[in-house]
Design a protein around this motif. Sequence first.
Motif, PDB file in Angstrom:
ATOM      1  N   ASP A   1       0.857  -1.183   0.000  1.00 24.61           N
ATOM      2  CA  ASP A   1       0.000   0.000   0.000  1.00 24.61           C
ATOM      3  C   ASP A   1       0.897   1.239   0.000  1.00 24.61           C
ATOM      4  OD1 ASP A   1      -2.338   1.526   0.131  1.00 24.61           O
ATOM      5  OD2 ASP A   1      -2.201   1.649   2.317  1.00 24.61           O
ATOM      6  N   ILE A   2       0.459   2.301  -0.616  1.00 28.34           N
ATOM      7  CA  ILE A   2       1.279   3.519  -0.678  1.00 28.34           C
ATOM      8  C   ILE A   2       0.942   4.479   0.452  1.00 28.34           C
ATOM      9  CG2 ILE A   2       1.837   5.578  -2.045  1.00 28.34           C
ATOM     10  CD1 ILE A   2       1.445   3.867  -4.558  1.00 28.34           C
ATOM     11  N   GLU A   3      -0.320   4.780   0.626  1.00 33.40           N
ATOM     12  CA  GLU A   3      -0.735   5.783   1.612  1.00 33.40           C
ATOM     13  C   GLU A   3      -0.820   5.155   3.010  1.00 33.40           C
ATOM     14  OE1 GLU A   3      -2.480   5.128  -1.127  1.00 33.40           O
ATOM     15  OE2 GLU A   3      -2.217   6.894  -2.398  1.00 33.40           O
ATOM     16  N   MET A   4       0.282   5.287   3.775  1.00 33.47           N
ATOM     17  CA  MET A   4       0.332   4.770   5.145  1.00 33.47           C
ATOM     18  C   MET A   4       0.928   5.839   6.061  1.00 33.47           C
ATOM     19  SD  MET A   4       1.578   0.797   4.731  1.00 33.47           S
ATOM     20  CE  MET A   4       3.129   1.231   3.899  1.00 33.47           C
ATOM     21  N   PRO A   5       0.514   5.881   7.322  1.00 30.29           N
ATOM     22  CA  PRO A   5       1.095   6.852   8.257  1.00 30.29           C
ATOM     23  C   PRO A   5       2.536   6.483   8.618  1.00 30.29           C
ATOM     24  CG  PRO A   5      -0.372   5.358   9.420  1.00 30.29           C
ATOM     25  CD  PRO A   5      -0.517   5.041   7.959  1.00 30.29           C
ATOM     26  N   ASP A   6       3.268   7.431   9.166  1.00 24.85           N
ATOM     27  CA  ASP A   6       4.674   7.248   9.597  1.00 24.85           C
ATOM     28  C   ASP A   6       5.633   7.069   8.423  1.00 24.85           C
ATOM     29  OD1 ASP A   6       3.862   7.433  12.281  1.00 24.85           O
ATOM     30  OD2 ASP A   6       3.453   5.273  12.346  1.00 24.85           O
ATOM     31  N   MET A   7       5.325   6.128   7.532  1.00 24.77           N
ATOM     32  CA  MET A   7       6.187   5.918   6.370  1.00 24.77           C
ATOM     33  C   MET A   7       5.339   5.394   5.219  1.00 24.77           C
ATOM     34  SD  MET A   7       9.560   3.468   5.923  1.00 24.77           S
ATOM     35  CE  MET A   7      10.469   4.356   7.189  1.00 24.77           C
ATOM     36  N   ASN A   8       5.390   6.068   4.082  1.00 26.40           N
ATOM     37  CA  ASN A   8       4.582   5.615   2.951  1.00 26.40           C
ATOM     38  C   ASN A   8       5.262   4.458   2.215  1.00 26.40           C
ATOM     39  OD1 ASN A   8       6.359   6.618   0.859  1.00 26.40           O
ATOM     40  ND2 ASN A   8       5.560   8.680   1.279  1.00 26.40           N
ATOM     41  N   GLY A   9       4.521   3.872   1.278  1.00 28.25           N
ATOM     42  CA  GLY A   9       5.016   2.699   0.564  1.00 28.25           C
ATOM     43  C   GLY A   9       6.255   2.954  -0.267  1.00 28.25           C
ATOM     44  N   PHE A  10       6.377   4.167  -0.821  1.00 24.28           N
ATOM     45  CA  PHE A  10       7.567   4.504  -1.607  1.00 24.28           C
ATOM     46  C   PHE A  10       8.826   4.453  -0.739  1.00 24.28           C
ATOM     47  CE2 PHE A  10       4.502   7.343  -4.166  1.00 24.28           C
ATOM     48  CZ  PHE A  10       4.159   6.283  -4.999  1.00 24.28           C
ATOM     49  N   GLU A  11       8.759   5.074   0.425  1.00 21.37           N
ATOM     50  CA  GLU A  11       9.916   5.122   1.327  1.00 21.37           C
ATOM     51  C   GLU A  11      10.274   3.728   1.836  1.00 21.37           C
ATOM     52  OE1 GLU A  11       8.258   7.810   4.147  1.00 21.37           O
ATOM     53  OE2 GLU A  11       9.055   9.604   3.165  1.00 21.37           O
ATOM     54  N   LEU A  12       9.254   2.946   2.185  1.00 20.46           N
ATOM     55  CA  LEU A  12       9.497   1.593   2.670  1.00 20.46           C
ATOM     56  C   LEU A  12      10.128   0.731   1.591  1.00 20.46           C
ATOM     57  CD1 LEU A  12       9.275  -0.614   4.775  1.00 20.46           C
ATOM     58  CD2 LEU A  12       6.874  -0.939   4.127  1.00 20.46           C
TER      59      LEU A  12
END
Length: 308
Positions: free
Chosen positions: A51-62
């Motif tokens: 998933d892309i839209e996540m709190p703390d760290m989005n999917g791109f960063e992860l």
Amino acid sequence: MNILVVDDSSYQCQLIIAMIEDSGFKAVCANGYKEALELLKENSVDLILMDIEMPDMNGFELTKIIRSTYPEWMPIIFLSANDSEVYLAKGIDAGGDDYLTKPVKQVVLAAKIRAMERISLMKSALDRVNKQLELLSCIDPLTQLLNRRGIDSMLNNLWKDNIEQKAELSLMMLDIDCFKLYNDNYGHQKGDDCLAQVSNIFNHALDQSNGVIGRYGGEEFIIALPCTPIASARFKAQEIINVLLAAKIEHQYSTVLPYVSVSIGISSTCTGAANIEALIKQADGALYQAKANKKNQYAVFNSIDTNT
């Protein structure tokens, strides 16, 4: 395929997992980046649905963290309600392999998983072939022993192991006596046959030990004896000399004996070598001493002790 679904929404996660399992695959859910990284540490994962839209760290960063942490490739498919081309391009640039928009259709998701599975299987097959090629590149085709490249790798590993184990590593340099005369008089084909036969004899002589042998070049060989004191190396050297003589490989042009014989130089980490290169140099020096002392014998580095 073991699939990791990363989504901060419990509902979305369970929905995607139901689709995956209904398509015949296994899946586990991670609620956010922390849980995802923990699961990756503890489990073998073949595919990530991110998933892309996540709190703390989005999917791109992860995804960037995963790509930098795990060198082995695993496919990552982004899931997002945002269907813009900018988002798709950003996902691919971040290290993703595909992009699906929510709500995801089961038939499309199953097809994407099968496609990634095929790619993964092809990569595994390619990795196996590359591994086999790498192994072959370390083998001497004539003798089927380690070649110079394989020897260097093997010795470096043994040196490191020896430091960790605080044991004694012994090394033998072997040189077939008067081999140039053998080649000059019997011909190079016979010379190759002789090298192959001698290599087989050396290899069999090490069957009951933990020694590793390689062809150093020409008619020179190296035998490494990990966790072996120099006294045992001397015993093994004499055994090799005797076994080769017992084979009675004809060499009428030898200045030593009418059979093929070998001279051996022995060194050990107990003689103070600072690195593997120094250990090889010591064994080579001992080999020179054995050759100077009428050949068909061994010599120990830094010692006048020889055995005929």
